[in-house]
Enzyme design. Structure first.
Site, short mmCIF file in Angstrom:
data_model
loop_
_atom_site.label_atom_id
_atom_site.label_comp_id
_atom_site.label_asym_id
_atom_site.label_seq_id
_atom_site.Cartn_x
_atom_site.Cartn_y
_atom_site.Cartn_z
N CYS A 1 0.56 -1.09 0.27
CA CYS A 1 -0.21 -0.04 -0.13
C CYS A 1 0.63 1.67 0.16
O CYS A 1 2.35 1.20 -0.07
CB CYS A 1 -1.06 -0.33 1.24
SG CYS A 1 0.78 -0.33 2.55
N THR A 2 0.26 2.21 -0.08
CA THR A 2 0.96 4.11 -0.03
C THR A 2 2.43 3.61 1.38
O THR A 2 3.59 4.06 0.75
CB THR A 2 -0.16 4.76 0.48
OG1 THR A 2 -0.85 4.80 -0.50
CG2 THR A 2 0.55 5.92 -0.24
#
Length: 305
Positions: free
Chosen positions: A182-183
């Site tokens: 994810c980010t």
């Protein structure tokens, strides 16, 4: 002039840790941020803290030290910078939420049930294996801006939909190695915890520090990331080396737009884009026009001197 004087320091942080006295803590944190000209959003809850803030070097260091006094000594913490001639955030918010990242699965304890962390270099080597399931845990619009090669898009509208997506593939993946990203890493704390507790896959791995750490450490010429990475501040997207990308937000529907999309006749800065054109009432158009005028004025006076 010191280079730090010309740039905002942007700090993205999170940690899962039991937290109490939330209302009191919220006010203390908000007051300290305002006193130090810090802008952005911090979310606190019984399970910890999550957020992104921007300010000068002294202010950011003050907030970090304050959180360490609360016992947040193992923060997942990343810094980047942005020129001071452009606003990163326009105000400071501290919110209390039931979950610091919303998944809506009862009794999730990521600090107790963790998958295997991988450094960016270890991740880089693992995902070269064509048999590994590379799973993007972000929302659909983030995936389309950029992702790792051969990654699967769960087509999420919201992160709370992720467990249902996994259940649909449980039988298919039962003997597979699953690598999630994810980010900045926080969504994967929950997604890999869910996968570990529910025995999804043979082995589960987590890119520690997320995409942002990968783009910071892995050179573009050998990288396996294609496109840009959506970020939750006014840079909108970043590329290798965390250099700001080309995307800008439509302030009405919040969709990221390329330079080409902003050339569309359906795009009007601060009002609408091709995604939301034709969906606004006359009253909304007037309100958004007024909002944009205020934002333009605010950008001229943003932040500490």
């Amino acid at each position: 002039m010191n280079n730090n004087d010309q740039h905002w320091i942007i700090a993205a942080l999170y940690q899962f840790k039991t937290l109490d006295n939330l209302e009191t803590r919220k006010q203390e944190l908000l007051d300290l941020c305002k006193a130090n000209n810090i802008l952005g959003t911090l979310i606190i809850g019984e399970e910890g803290i999550n957020g992104t803030i921007a300010g000068d070097r002294k202010g950011i260091d003050t907030i970090k030290a304050f959180l360490q006094n609360w016992g947040f000594n193992d923060l997942e913490y990343k810094e980047s910078s942005s020129p001071k001639d452009k606003a990163v955030f326009y105000r400071m918010k501290v919110k209390i939420k039931k979950e610091i990242v919303t998944m809506r699965v009862n009794n999730m304890k990521p600090n107790e049930h963790r998958a295997n962390y991988l450094s960016p270099r270890e991740w880089h080597e693992l995902i070269k294996n064509p048999d590994v399931i590379i799973l993007d845990t972000r929302n659909d619009y983030e995936f389309h801006i950029g992702t790792f090669r051969n990654a699967i898009n769960p087509q999420l509208i919201a992160f709370k939909d992720f467990p249902d997506f996994c259940e649909k593939h449980r039988e298919e993946w039962k003997d597979k190695i699953i690598a999630m990203f994810c980010t900045g890493g926080i969504r994967c704390e929950k997604s890999t915890s869910f996968a570990t507790v529910t025995n999804l896959g043979k082995e589960v791995y987590h890119l520690k520090g997320g995409i942002l750490k990968y783009l910071e450490e892995i050179p573009q010429e050998e990288g396996l990331w294609d496109g840009e990475c959506f970020v939750f501040d006014y840079r909108v997207s970043v590329g290798y080396g965390l250099v700001p990308g080309e995307y800008q937000l439509c302030y009405t529907c919040r969709m990221p737009l390329t330079n080409e999309e902003r050339e569309s006749p359906l795009y009007s800065y601060g009002l609408h884009c091709h995604h939301c054109h034709g969906t606004l009432s006359e009253q909304q158009i007037k309100r958004f026009s007024s909002r944009q005028e205020q934002m333009n004025l605010g950008a001229c006076t943003f932040g500490p001197n």
